[in-house]
Design an enzyme around this catalytic site. Sequence first.
Site, mmCIF file in Angstrom:
data_model
loop_
_atom_site.group_PDB
_atom_site.id
_atom_site.type_symbol
_atom_site.label_atom_id
_atom_site.label_comp_id
_atom_site.label_asym_id
_atom_site.label_seq_id
_atom_site.Cartn_x
_atom_site.Cartn_y
_atom_site.Cartn_z
ATOM 1 C CG ASP A 289 7.730 -16.179 -1.795
ATOM 2 O OD1 ASP A 289 7.905 -15.609 -0.699
ATOM 3 O OD2 ASP A 289 7.448 -17.388 -1.883
ATOM 4 C CD GLU B 82 0.669 -0.496 3.081
ATOM 5 O OE1 GLU B 82 1.611 0.039 3.711
ATOM 6 O OE2 GLU B 82 0.575 -1.720 2.926
ATOM 7 C CG ASP C 29 3.839 -3.136 6.009
ATOM 8 O OD1 ASP C 29 2.872 -3.576 6.666
ATOM 9 O OD2 ASP C 29 3.766 -2.134 5.287
#
Length: 131
Positions: A78, A16, A102
């Site tokens: 990943d 985000e 995070d």
Amino acid sequence: LSHPDPRRVAIIGGGEGATLREVLKHRTVEEAVVLEIDEELVDICREHMPEWSDCSDVEGSDADSCFDDARARLVFTDAFRWFVDNASPGGSGERFDVIIMDSLAPGRSALVESGLYDETSFVESLHSSLT
């Protein structure tokens, strides 16, 4: 950040952009590498939540979006595998002053995140990747 002079920071997850924004507020940061598995998530957040990654008021930023800041590098991968491969012989050997997780909270999605917090090879790779 608790490091006195962070120059290279890795962010695991953070699609985000809010953690990236906070990292880029530190003037000593030369590169922030965001390791995000979900490129679509970043695209959705850029479109629908741009304020979360807004760097227009961050001193030293050269972009309105933190994702576009010259110090930011997005790697869609990943992070578990990336760090294990990075720390292994023949890996890139990239080192960081700070590594921020995070991603998923422990215990919330046990099937997905169990390796992030319990897998010895991953935890050791994080340690090996610190300066």
